[in-house]
Design a protein around this motif. Sequence first.
Motif, PDB file in Angstrom:
ATOM      1  N   LEU A 131       0.791   3.209   7.500  1.00 23.89           N
ATOM      2  CA  LEU A 131      -0.185   3.948   6.698  1.00 23.89           C
ATOM      3  C   LEU A 131      -1.514   3.215   6.612  1.00 23.89           C
ATOM      4  O   LEU A 131      -2.568   3.838   6.481  1.00 23.89           O
ATOM      5  CB  LEU A 131       0.368   4.231   5.303  1.00 23.89           C
ATOM      6  CG  LEU A 131       1.596   5.127   5.255  1.00 23.89           C
ATOM      7  CD1 LEU A 131       2.023   5.371   3.823  1.00 23.89           C
ATOM      8  CD2 LEU A 131       1.357   6.428   5.975  1.00 23.89           C
ATOM      9  N   GLY A 132      -1.492   1.898   6.705  1.00 22.08           N
ATOM     10  CA  GLY A 132      -2.727   1.126   6.732  1.00 22.08           C
ATOM     11  C   GLY A 132      -3.511   1.374   8.001  1.00 22.08           C
ATOM     12  O   GLY A 132      -4.742   1.464   7.974  1.00 22.08           O
ATOM     13  N   THR A 133      -2.822   1.520   9.120  1.00 19.98           N
ATOM     14  CA  THR A 133      -3.510   1.789  10.389  1.00 19.98           C
ATOM     15  C   THR A 133      -4.056   3.214  10.436  1.00 19.98           C
ATOM     16  O   THR A 133      -4.969   3.486  11.195  1.00 19.98           O
ATOM     17  CB  THR A 133      -2.562   1.567  11.588  1.00 19.98           C
ATOM     18  OG1 THR A 133      -1.517   2.539  11.553  1.00 19.98           O
ATOM     19  CG2 THR A 133      -1.990   0.176  11.595  1.00 19.98           C
ATOM     20  N   ASP A 138      -4.954   0.346   2.196  1.00 17.54           N
ATOM     21  CA  ASP A 138      -5.748  -0.733   2.779  1.00 17.54           C
ATOM     22  C   ASP A 138      -4.934  -1.340   3.921  1.00 17.54           C
ATOM     23  O   ASP A 138      -3.700  -1.266   3.923  1.00 17.54           O
ATOM     24  CB  ASP A 138      -6.046  -1.800   1.722  1.00 17.54           C
ATOM     25  CG  ASP A 138      -7.042  -1.305   0.685  1.00 17.54           C
ATOM     26  OD1 ASP A 138      -7.943  -0.523   1.053  1.00 17.54           O
ATOM     27  OD2 ASP A 138      -6.906  -1.698  -0.491  1.00 17.54           O
ATOM     28  N   PRO A 139      -5.591  -1.954   4.921  1.00 15.03           N
ATOM     29  CA  PRO A 139      -4.843  -2.563   6.029  1.00 15.03           C
ATOM     30  C   PRO A 139      -3.825  -3.589   5.528  1.00 15.03           C
ATOM     31  O   PRO A 139      -4.082  -4.336   4.595  1.00 15.03           O
ATOM     32  CB  PRO A 139      -5.934  -3.238   6.865  1.00 15.03           C
ATOM     33  CG  PRO A 139      -7.189  -2.512   6.510  1.00 15.03           C
ATOM     34  CD  PRO A 139      -7.028  -2.080   5.078  1.00 15.03           C
ATOM     35  N   ARG A 175      -1.552   1.715  -4.743  1.00 13.55           N
ATOM     36  CA  ARG A 175      -2.417   1.321  -3.630  1.00 13.55           C
ATOM     37  C   ARG A 175      -2.312   2.277  -2.447  1.00 13.55           C
ATOM     38  O   ARG A 175      -2.811   1.993  -1.371  1.00 13.55           O
ATOM     39  CB  ARG A 175      -2.083  -0.104  -3.209  1.00 13.55           C
ATOM     40  CG  ARG A 175      -2.371  -1.086  -4.356  1.00 13.55           C
ATOM     41  CD  ARG A 175      -1.922  -2.475  -4.046  1.00 13.55           C
ATOM     42  NE  ARG A 175      -2.746  -3.046  -2.983  1.00 13.55           N
ATOM     43  CZ  ARG A 175      -2.457  -4.185  -2.362  1.00 13.55           C
ATOM     44  NH1 ARG A 175      -1.388  -4.867  -2.713  1.00 13.55           N
ATOM     45  NH2 ARG A 175      -3.231  -4.641  -1.422  1.00 13.55           N
ATOM     46  N   LEU A 176      -1.665   3.422  -2.662  1.00 18.63           N
ATOM     47  CA  LEU A 176      -1.554   4.452  -1.634  1.00 18.63           C
ATOM     48  C   LEU A 176      -2.592   5.515  -1.950  1.00 18.63           C
ATOM     49  O   LEU A 176      -2.643   6.021  -3.068  1.00 18.63           O
ATOM     50  CB  LEU A 176      -0.141   5.042  -1.640  1.00 18.63           C
ATOM     51  CG  LEU A 176       0.198   6.117  -0.618  1.00 18.63           C
ATOM     52  CD1 LEU A 176       0.008   5.605   0.805  1.00 18.63           C
ATOM     53  CD2 LEU A 176       1.628   6.576  -0.811  1.00 18.63           C
TER      54      LEU A 176
END
Length: 192
Positions: A131-133, A138-139, A175-176
């Motif tokens: 999900l970060g990519t 966030d990465p 953080r999502l």
Amino acid sequence: MNVATLVLALLHAQITGEPVSPYPDATKFARGIYSEAEVGAVMFVGEARTPMGTGAAVGARVGYDLFRWAAVQVHTFGSSHVTHFPRMPQSGQLLQLYQGTVELKLTARFGQIAAAAMGGAGMARLSTNLLGTAGLTDPDVRNLPVLLGGLTVDYHTLSRHFSFGLGGNFAKYQRLFTTGAVAVTAFARYTF
């Protein structure tokens, strides 16, 4: 035994009490330590709804009834999702979400039916940084604080230990980059 003796015995028979009710007495249901197993589905709401899709979920709870109307519980939960990112390499990948929360549960009983509201907080973990990519976190973010709240309805069987029910909850992953997720589950509960 002849017929006259039988008739006299029936005439002298006495009713010593009311018949036993076939319905259980809710005050005699087991209380204390309990465990629950659940199975259901999780659907993300907001920006992650289409990319994450609906996933199969399983969970377990262990709790303790402080009072007839209040309990504390520890909840573990996991779901598996197939990602959908059109024309991106992240599409078609499997992603698991694991979470552990501590919850407070408030219950109202109506005979064999119980309705409950619960809320809690804990941590969630993504199985990959996928999900970060794709820009939904966030990465390299894999650990997410989570807040959740939900409602359940359960039916207590004639056994004082078992009940079965349906539940739904909303989880907000801090953080999502999405509104949150809705889980709907069926569960079985055993109170020791």
